[in-house]
Design an enzyme around this catalytic site. Structure first.
Site, short mmCIF file in Angstrom:
data_model
loop_
_atom_site.label_atom_id
_atom_site.label_comp_id
_atom_site.label_asym_id
_atom_site.label_seq_id
_atom_site.Cartn_x
_atom_site.Cartn_y
_atom_site.Cartn_z
CD GLN A 1 2.08 -0.91 4.45
OE1 GLN A 1 1.91 -0.64 3.26
NE2 GLN A 1 3.18 -1.47 4.91
NE ARG B 1 12.85 -9.41 7.83
CZ ARG B 1 11.86 -8.73 7.25
NH1 ARG B 1 12.13 -7.64 6.55
NH2 ARG B 1 10.62 -9.11 7.37
CE1 TYR C 1 13.98 -4.71 7.26
CE2 TYR C 1 11.66 -4.71 7.78
CZ TYR C 1 12.67 -4.76 6.86
OH TYR C 1 12.35 -4.86 5.55
CD1 TRP C 2 10.57 -1.49 10.51
CD2 TRP C 2 10.70 0.75 10.51
NE1 TRP C 2 10.16 -1.04 9.28
CE2 TRP C 2 10.23 0.31 9.24
CE3 TRP C 2 10.86 2.13 10.72
CZ2 TRP C 2 9.92 1.19 8.19
CZ3 TRP C 2 10.55 3.02 9.69
CH2 TRP C 2 10.09 2.55 8.45
CD GLU D 1 13.42 -3.47 3.39
OE1 GLU D 1 14.20 -4.43 3.15
OE2 GLU D 1 12.31 -3.63 3.91
N GLY E 1 3.62 0.38 9.33
CA GLY E 1 4.73 0.46 8.39
C GLY E 1 6.08 0.40 9.09
CG ASP F 1 6.97 -4.15 9.40
OD1 ASP F 1 6.43 -3.08 9.09
OD2 ASP F 1 7.17 -5.06 8.57
CG ASN G 1 -1.85 1.05 1.42
OD1 ASN G 1 -1.51 2.17 1.16
ND2 ASN G 1 -3.04 0.78 1.94
CD1 TRP G 2 3.97 1.53 3.48
CD2 TRP G 2 4.27 3.55 4.41
NE1 TRP G 2 4.93 1.42 4.46
CE2 TRP G 2 5.13 2.63 5.04
CE3 TRP G 2 4.29 4.88 4.83
CZ2 TRP G 2 6.00 3.01 6.07
CZ3 TRP G 2 5.15 5.26 5.85
CH2 TRP G 2 6.00 4.34 6.46
CE1 TYR H 1 6.15 -10.54 3.12
CE2 TYR H 1 3.94 -11.49 3.06
CZ TYR H 1 4.84 -10.59 3.58
OH TYR H 1 4.46 -9.74 4.59
C1 GLC Z 1 8.45 -3.81 5.51
C2 GLC Z 1 8.31 -2.38 6.03
C3 GLC Z 1 7.01 -1.77 5.52
C4 GLC Z 1 6.98 -1.87 3.99
C5 GLC Z 1 7.23 -3.30 3.50
C6 GLC Z 1 7.42 -3.37 2.00
O1 GLC Z 1 7.44 -4.63 6.00
O2 GLC Z 1 8.37 -2.35 7.42
O3 GLC Z 1 6.90 -0.45 5.92
O4 GLC Z 1 5.76 -1.40 3.50
O5 GLC Z 1 8.39 -3.79 4.10
O6 GLC Z 1 8.46 -2.52 1.59
#
Ligand code: GLC
Length: 425
Positions: free
Chosen positions: A100, A198, A351-352, A395, A163, A165, A33-34, A80
């Protein structure tokens, strides 16, 4: 720079699956989505028609209640997990059952303004007319399903909705999630990427428990919300929706939609009044808040800095946020780390919990510029440019040394290069 521009366009073309773009062919082989919203900004710099198509395709997967899914599984792909059979939303096309961050309206406003500037307003107006009610319905869905106390904020029912995660903001609220019934499963992300980058097994168990909860409720959004063990007012989504409501309002005005104009004025005003609930006075920062306990996360994250992008103007709070910015900039080479580097849980490539995301930088930099903090806006943009030039279209990136993290040849990083970071200025 010209070579980098070409490389960015080549990534978008290579990740184009015909009407939609995958974030990365191996790690994320569907439409997100985003991601698609940001990707449209990139396409718009060299193929306007394709930019609009990206969002039109995304909205073809919208549900009747206005909900817009975070993943659209146009085609299945074994690379996935969790795929369409795990979500089992029963939709055509197959989709996930969570949403999202709502950046789409802000992107559509920018696409529209650029089309008008290019003298193509007449050609694109019918496409805007068609997208507008869909955006409106998505924003109404947030109002009706994700803001139980009518505060003008967004409540996330799954960490993936934010977004961001595995932000530490979800650690304490996540403890309420019972993972005992999750069962066995095989992750795919760690076969593509180093597990050090991850989320952990416990985090993944929690993600799946929440998916199972949604499925058990037949993906009925009212029922999911009523019984969800995870309900967090996300500062990132709330700021992004506030901005998006204002941008949608500008579009309503351009289209002469009086009724929606009134509705959006009210939504934006409610957001502006209510979002103060996410100000953490002790931390002197914008933080997410757990609805179940009422507690602030207390974490300063990259999302905390989206208040400028949301158009909030409060001298005292702004200066506190600029103080955090100053402190953080002195600690890392590249802004904006996804977690405060002074936090003991800071990890530069996980991640994040540390890395820099170009899309978040785009929103932070844009907001700082609009609020009159040109020096900081330039620094955020220059850092994004430096990261991409030295490491490639990853990424995400380590804020300490710029190392790429996560997938390479990433669509939204290429898009942000074309639309913002790599443009001379
Ligand atoms: C990861 C990110 C998320 C993003 C997705 C695809 O899950 O945390 O924000 O939309 O990857 O890039």
């Amino acid at each position: 720079m010209i070579e980098t521009d070409e490389a960015a366009r080549a990534i978008l073309r290579a990740n184009d699956r015909g009407g939609y773009t995958v974030p990365n062919g191996r790690v994320y082989p569907f439409q997100w989505n985003w991601d698609s919203a940001f990707v449209a900004l990139g396409f718009d710099t060299f193929d306007r028609d394709r930019a609009w198509t990206e969002l039109e395709t995304l909205f073809r997967a919208q549900w009747e209640d206005g909900f817009l899914p975070h993943i659209v599984f146009w085609k299945d792909d074994p690379g996935y997990f969790p795929g369409p059979s795990v979500w089992a939303t029963g939709r055509r096309p197959a989709t996930s059952g969570i949403t999202q961050p709502p950046v789409a309206a802000s992107v559509v406003r920018r696409l529209w303004d650029r089309a008008v500037e290019a003298g193509e307003g007449a050609a694109y107006r019918p496409r805007l007319e068609a997208l507008f009610p869909k955006l409106m319905n998505w924003h109404r869905w947030f109002r009706d399903h994700r803001d139980p106390d009518r505060r003008g904020i967004v409540v996330a029912l799954h960490p993936w909705e934010t977004g961001r995660d595995n932000s530490p903001e979800w650690d304490a609220p996540g403890e309420a999630i019972d993972v005992s019934g999750v069962g066995e499963y095989v992750r795919r992300d760690t076969s593509h990427l180093d597990a050090k980058m991850r989320p952990t097994k416990l985090e993944y168990d929690r993600y799946l428990a929440l998916v199972q909860h949604g499925r058990a409720q037949g993906w009925d959004h009212a029922r999911i919300a009523a019984g969800s063990p995870f309900r967090v007012a996300d500062v990132g989504m709330s700021m992004i929706l506030l901005r998006a409501n204002r941008d949608l309002l500008a579009l309503a005005q351009d289209l002469g939609r009086g009724r929606e104009e009134g509705e959006l004025i009210e939504l934006a005003a409610r957001g502006e009044r209510g979002i103060g609930w996410l100000w953490d006075e002790a931390r002197q920062a914008w933080c997410s808040r757990d609805l179940l306990t009422g507690r602030s996360s207390g974490f300063v994250t990259s999302a905390s800095f989206l208040s400028f992008y949301a158009g909030l103007r409060d001298a005292r709070r702004d200066s506190a946020m600029l103080g955090h910015l100053d402190r953080i900039a002195a600690r890392v080479r590249y802004l904006m780390p996804s977690l405060d580097p002074d936090d003991p849980g800071f990890q530069m490539i996980r991640y994040w919990r540390g890395p820099v995301w170009s899309v978040v930088n785009y929103m932070i930099g844009t907001g700082l510029g609009e609020a009159g903090h040109a020096g900081w806006a330039d620094k955020v943009r220059a850092d994004t440019l430096g990261l991409i030039e030295s490491s490639g279209f990853y990424e995400a990136f380590s804020p300490v040394d710029g190392t790429g993290s996560g997938g390479d040849d990433f669509s939204w990083t290429a898009a942000i290069w074309l639309a913002w970071a790599g443009t001379a200025g």
